[in-house]
Scaffold this motif. Structure first.
Motif, PDB file in Angstrom:
ATOM      1  N   LEU A 192     -10.842  77.755 -20.010  1.00 40.99           N
ATOM      2  CA  LEU A 192     -11.592  79.004 -19.411  1.00 40.99           C
ATOM      3  C   LEU A 192     -13.088  79.029 -19.863  1.00 40.99           C
ATOM      4  N   VAL A 193     -14.133  79.140 -19.169  1.00 43.57           N
ATOM      5  CA  VAL A 193     -15.605  78.978 -19.676  1.00 43.57           C
ATOM      6  C   VAL A 193     -16.086  80.402 -19.256  1.00 43.57           C
ATOM      7  N   GLY A 194     -15.400  80.974 -18.162  1.00 45.59           N
ATOM      8  CA  GLY A 194     -16.086  82.534 -17.719  1.00 45.59           C
ATOM      9  C   GLY A 194     -15.636  82.885 -16.272  1.00 45.59           C
ATOM     10  N   PHE A 218     -17.369  92.540  -0.329  1.00 50.55           N
ATOM     11  CA  PHE A 218     -16.132  91.886  -0.313  1.00 50.55           C
ATOM     12  C   PHE A 218     -16.044  90.642  -1.537  1.00 50.55           C
ATOM     13  N   ALA A 219     -15.803  90.904  -2.532  1.00 53.80           N
ATOM     14  CA  ALA A 219     -15.602  90.124  -3.770  1.00 53.80           C
ATOM     15  C   ALA A 219     -14.747  88.938  -3.857  1.00 53.80           C
ATOM     16  N   HIS A 220     -15.224  87.868  -4.211  1.00 55.30           N
ATOM     17  CA  HIS A 220     -14.032  86.815  -4.428  1.00 55.30           C
ATOM     18  C   HIS A 220     -14.689  86.298  -5.904  1.00 55.30           C
ATOM     19  N   VAL A 221     -13.664  86.645  -6.923  1.00 56.39           N
ATOM     20  CA  VAL A 221     -13.694  86.367  -8.204  1.00 56.39           C
ATOM     21  C   VAL A 221     -12.689  85.337  -8.562  1.00 56.39           C
ATOM     22  N   THR A 222     -13.452  84.216  -9.411  1.00 57.83           N
ATOM     23  CA  THR A 222     -12.696  83.188  -9.772  1.00 57.83           C
ATOM     24  C   THR A 222     -12.951  82.954 -11.065  1.00 57.83           C
ATOM     25  N   PRO A 223     -11.760  82.357 -11.923  1.00 54.45           N
ATOM     26  CA  PRO A 223     -12.126  81.854 -13.034  1.00 54.45           C
ATOM     27  C   PRO A 223     -12.698  80.460 -13.011  1.00 54.45           C
ATOM     28  N   GLY A 231      -6.414  86.985 -15.268  1.00 57.41           N
ATOM     29  CA  GLY A 231      -5.741  86.481 -16.801  1.00 57.41           C
ATOM     30  C   GLY A 231      -4.517  85.577 -16.512  1.00 57.41           C
ATOM     31  N   ARG A 232      -4.042  85.573 -15.017  1.00 57.37           N
ATOM     32  CA  ARG A 232      -3.185  84.658 -14.649  1.00 57.37           C
ATOM     33  C   ARG A 232      -3.933  83.231 -14.180  1.00 57.37           C
ATOM     34  N   ARG A 233      -5.201  83.216 -14.343  1.00 62.10           N
ATOM     35  CA  ARG A 233      -6.105  81.861 -13.843  1.00 62.10           C
ATOM     36  C   ARG A 233      -5.934  81.946 -12.458  1.00 62.10           C
ATOM     37  N   GLU A 234      -5.700  82.932 -11.737  1.00 65.01           N
ATOM     38  CA  GLU A 234      -5.876  82.970  -9.995  1.00 65.01           C
ATOM     39  C   GLU A 234      -7.099  83.816  -9.469  1.00 65.01           C
ATOM     40  N   VAL A 240      -7.591  99.396  -9.547  1.00 67.44           N
ATOM     41  CA  VAL A 240      -8.073  97.983  -8.846  1.00 67.44           C
ATOM     42  C   VAL A 240      -8.718  97.150  -9.866  1.00 67.44           C
ATOM     43  N   PHE A 241      -9.508  97.787 -11.010  1.00 65.41           N
ATOM     44  CA  PHE A 241     -10.108  96.818 -11.927  1.00 65.41           C
ATOM     45  C   PHE A 241      -8.898  96.054 -13.013  1.00 65.41           C
ATOM     46  N   LYS A 242      -7.922  97.022 -13.021  1.00 64.17           N
ATOM     47  CA  LYS A 242      -6.579  96.375 -13.865  1.00 64.17           C
ATOM     48  C   LYS A 242      -5.990  95.268 -12.950  1.00 64.17           C
ATOM     49  N   LEU A 243      -5.936  95.571 -11.620  1.00 62.93           N
ATOM     50  CA  LEU A 243      -5.321  94.357 -10.794  1.00 62.93           C
ATOM     51  C   LEU A 243      -6.212  93.133 -10.976  1.00 62.93           C
ATOM     52  N   LEU A 244      -7.555  93.317 -10.874  1.00 63.48           N
ATOM     53  CA  LEU A 244      -8.485  92.410 -10.974  1.00 63.48           C
ATOM     54  C   LEU A 244      -8.610  91.492 -12.125  1.00 63.48           C
TER      55      LEU A 244
END
Lengths: 178, 292
Positions: A110-112, A97-102, A75-78, A66-70
């Motif tokens: 990319l700054v984080g 229920f996490a929503h992670v965004t670049p 990495g694809r800026r998605e 799951v972390f690899k997928l994350l």
């Protein structure tokens, strides 16, 4: 200073339905900001959290796949939505229920990363946990991290079938939170 | 105190300029300072969350990923109502998209139906055309052989008339002979009477010859009557045969017209070619209907 690793106690912790756990990291995944809800639920002080890698709160029952997928998705800026089990410093655990965004600056660099985490529906957690447990079981049968991730990844793809992880997550979310 | 206010000002300025990465670092340990900082960072967190959600949810909807909903938990007041509005818009977009997909589906089904129907019709037309062509050719052959037969019949009747004419000539000759025989018999009777007793026997023979000549004359008259009837009937037969031949010639012309319509001819497409043109035109139309 306390040691920043702990054993799971099996105690579950939850947070308010309108609370959002917020953290920001730099591009390497080092925590640069954590809100008060994060610190309270993770049983961390701000000094302990800042500067630490985000896997500080990794729970051993979370499949590596799951972390690899994350990280592949980010990495694809998605953006990515994921159900994640986290470990507090005192050994309690909590599902989010996490929503992670670049995060990008005005020039598009990319700054984080930014993570908003909301309280998941218990039914959704039950459905996700069944899938995660099977992947975890597969991963545990492998001696090296590398082969465990590969096997877990194949198991994840098998679990999803023709769907993407995104579609899987949202099918559960839209079914349970209405 | 001024340092704290400067820090707050700086963060607010960055946030106002749209830099939602800005957060206020610690400004002191006392409860008021902690509360003030948490409140400001909460405001930034919620604004940050709303902006990320609104942007990403709209983008997902624009890409047709309607399963990705905007999340309203954690949003309150105006944030929540705006999020719900976006959610309603995305739902409407999703429904429109479904309706569009249904319409497309219906159009494809219609195209399939049309294609099947036209294919079936054109196959049947082609089959019918082949059969009609074969029938027309058969009819033409039949007409040709009927005309030949009728012409042969005409010839036969013609020969019959010639034969009848010849019979009449022959009977006429026999009549002349009979007339002269009767005259001879009369002369013989007169000569027998002049001879007296001695010519008695000869007179009996002359009487017999005369009655033979009479019988021959009567038979000739009968034959002539019959031959005349034969000639009358033959004339009728010729008229009938000529009418039949004319009718068959007309039918042959009509049959050729049918064959030309079916098989095609000078600058004209036959039924089979027309069916093929129809089929290919509809195929082209259906292919276009499927693409758009």
């Amino acid at each position: 200073m306390r040691t920043l690793r702990s054993r799971p106690t099996g105690i579950e912790r939850t947070f308010g339905p309108d609370e959002i756990i917020v953290t920001k990291t730099d591009p390497r995944g080092v925590i640069t900001y954590a809100n008060d809800v994060f610190l309270r639920i993770s049983a961390l002080t701000e000094e302990e959290a800042l500067g630490q890698p985000h896997n500080l709160i990794r729970h051993p029952d979370m499949p590596r796949a799951v972390f690899k997928l994350l990280w592949d998705t980010l990495g694809r800026r998605e953006e990515i939505f994921a159900y994640v089990l986290n470990l507090a410093l005192d050994g309690a655990h909590y599902w989010v229920f996490a929503h992670v965004t670049p995060s990008f600056d005005a020039a598009g660099r990319l700054v984080g990363y930014h993570s908003n985490r909301r309280r998941p529906d218990p039914g959704a957690v039950r459905a996700v946990k069944q899938v995660y447990d099977r992947i975890l079981h597969t991963e545990k049968g492998h001696p090296t991290t590398r082969s465990a991730v590969d096997a877990g990844w194949r198991q994840l793809e098998e679990e999803l079938g023709p769907r993407t992880y995104d579609e899987f997550v949202w099918s559960i979310t839209n079914r349970t939170t209405r | 105190m001024n340092e704290v206010l400067s820090a707050i000002t700086a963060v607010c300025r960055r946030a106002a300029a749209g830099d939602l990465e800005a957060r206020l670092p610690t400004i002191g340990d006392d409860a008021t300072a902690v509360e003030c900082r948490n409140a400001l960072n909460d405001l930034l967190d919620i604004s940050d969350a709303f902006v990320r959600e609104a942007g990403a949810a709209s983008a997902a909807a624009a890409q047709g990923r309607f399963h990705r909903r905007i999340l309203t938990p954690g949003m309150r007041g105006a944030y929540r109502s705006a999020a719900e509005q976006i959610s309603a818009s995305i739902n409407e977009m999703s429904r429109s998209s479904e309706r569009l997909a249904e319409a497309t589906q219906a159009r494809l089904a219609l195209a399939d139906e049309l294609e099947h129907a036209v294919l079936r019709v054109s196959e049947q037309v082609a089959t019918a055309a082949t059969e009609m062509g074969a029938s027309a050719n058969g009819l033409a052959d039949f007409a040709r052989s009927a005309v030949t037969d009728a012409e042969r019949g005409l010839g036969t009747v013609q020969s019959l008339r010639i034969a009848a004419d010849q019979i009449l000539t022959a009977v006429d000759l026999i009549n002349q002979v009979a007339k002269q025989t009767r005259l001879l018999a009369l002369n013989a009777t007169i000569e027998a009477a002049r001879a007296g007793e001695a010519g008695l026997g000869f007179s009996v023979v002359a009487g017999e010859v005369k009655s033979l000549a009479d019988e021959t004359s009567a038979s000739s008259g009968e034959i002539m009557g019959q031959v005349n009837r034969v000639q009358q009937v033959a004339a009728d037969a010729v008229a009938v045969l000529e009418a039949v031949t004319e009718s068959i010639r007309e039918m042959s012309g009509l049959t050729n017209g049918i064959a030309a319509a079916v098989d095609g001819g000078d600058e004209l497409d036959g039924l089979s070619q027309l069916a093929e043109v129809l089929r290919s035109e509809v195929s082209r139309f259906v292919a276009t209907a499927r693409q758009t």
